[in-house]
Design an enzyme around this catalytic site. Structure first.
Site, short mmCIF file in Angstrom:
data_model
loop_
_atom_site.label_atom_id
_atom_site.label_comp_id
_atom_site.label_asym_id
_atom_site.label_seq_id
_atom_site.Cartn_x
_atom_site.Cartn_y
_atom_site.Cartn_z
CE1 TYR A 60 -33.75 -0.60 -18.99
CE2 TYR A 60 -32.86 -2.42 -20.28
CZ TYR A 60 -33.10 -1.81 -19.05
OH TYR A 60 -32.69 -2.43 -17.89
CB SER A 87 -29.53 -4.11 -18.09
OG SER A 87 -30.33 -4.95 -18.90
CE LYS A 122 -30.34 -0.06 -17.32
NZ LYS A 122 -29.98 0.40 -15.95
CG ASP A 135 -37.78 12.51 -10.01
OD1 ASP A 135 -36.90 11.82 -10.56
OD2 ASP A 135 -38.75 12.97 -10.62
#
Length: 283
Positions: free
Chosen positions: A155, A142, A159, A59
């Site tokens: 999200y 991203s 990023k 993990d």
């Protein structure tokens, strides 16, 4: 084979972009270690590549697992030249208005633990080996690290955080370790959502991204995972990228140059230049 005898460690390398990176780096002559949560994917990688790949099930939120991956990589291949923190999860563009109040804390913690803390732990675990090899780190960012609407606020915030992390680590680890980032665009992969938002069984591959991006990207189509890998090879190749640190590469199909009224400004170039229409991919 530009990366012969180089050693790469990739988190989230069992599928999608991560798997494409493994394939490309092995093809370039490198040895690759992969930290991934899927036992089946790790077994498949080791079956496909034998002694060229070592897999570690773990993990990315665990410092113990990250240290295990680093030590297994060094034990198997003697060093770490390039670290690619790549594992991530997505929020499926969940807007602030649609985030349930009673799950915001849990969702925030989950996505930042994977998408940001996972990167920090990977660099921390590999730091002695990276300094010893005068190596480099390549963070998967991203388009959401630069523009809105690539995700929801959770999200997108992670990023943007990675963009800052690249810059800070590039400064803090200089002159021994170079740190750069690749801002990839839409990809048809198995990227999953947040467990806290009951999205862990959803895959981004269920969304018709290719159709959505065909008219949204200046290049006119969605790249496949393999087409993104060249940027990582560039940053990992010492002879090609020695001056690069703190660099952020927008490698997203041209999202930053979309026009106000039209996505693509040169649609009629073939007709204007009397060129026959052929392969739209440029081949």
């Amino acid at each position: 084979m530009r990366l012969k005898d180089e050693v790469i460690l990739i988190t989230g390398g069992g599928s999608g972009l991560g798997r494409a990176l493994v394939d490309r780096f092995v093809a370039e002559g490198a040895k690759v270690a992969v930290l991934d949560k899927s036992v089946d994917r790790i077994r498949q990688l080791e079956s496909d590549y034998g002694k060229d790949v070592v897999g570690i099930v773990g993990d990315v939120r665990s410092m113990e697992d990250q240290k295990l991956a680093a030590s297994r990589c060094v034990s198997a291949f003697g060093k770490i030249d390039t670290l690619i923190p790549n594992a991530g999860i997505w929020d499926y563009n969940t807007s602030l208005a649609d985030l349930p109040e009673d799950t915001i804390d849990e969702a925030f913690d989950e996505i930042f633990q994977v998408n940001v803390k996972g990167y920090i732990l990977a660099v921390k675990a590999c730091l002695p080996a990276l300094v010893a090899s005068r190596g480099n780190v390549i963070c998967t960012i991203s388009n959401a690290g630069f523009y809105p609407n690539g995700g929801g606020p959770l999200y997108t915030a992670t990023k943007h955080a990675v963009v800052g992390l690249v810059r800070e680590l590039a400064y803090g680890l200089a002159p021994y370790v170079r740190v750069n980032g690749v801002g990839v665009g839409g990809i048809n992969t198995d990227l999953r959502g947040l467990s806290s938002l009951k999205m862990s069984e959803r895959s981004i591959s269920e969304i018709p991204l290719a159709e959505l991006l065909q008219d949204a990207l200046p290049i006119g189509r969605m790249p496949n995972p393999e087409e993104y890998t060249g940027a990582y090879v560039f940053f990992a190749t010492r002879s090609d990228s020695a001056p690069a640190t703190g660099a952020l590469l927008n490698f997203d199909g041209g999202m930053g140059v979309r026009g106000l009224f039209s996505t693509v400004g040169g649609k009629d170039l073939l007709e204007k230049l009397n060129i026959e229409r052929g392969d739209e991919n440029g081949h």
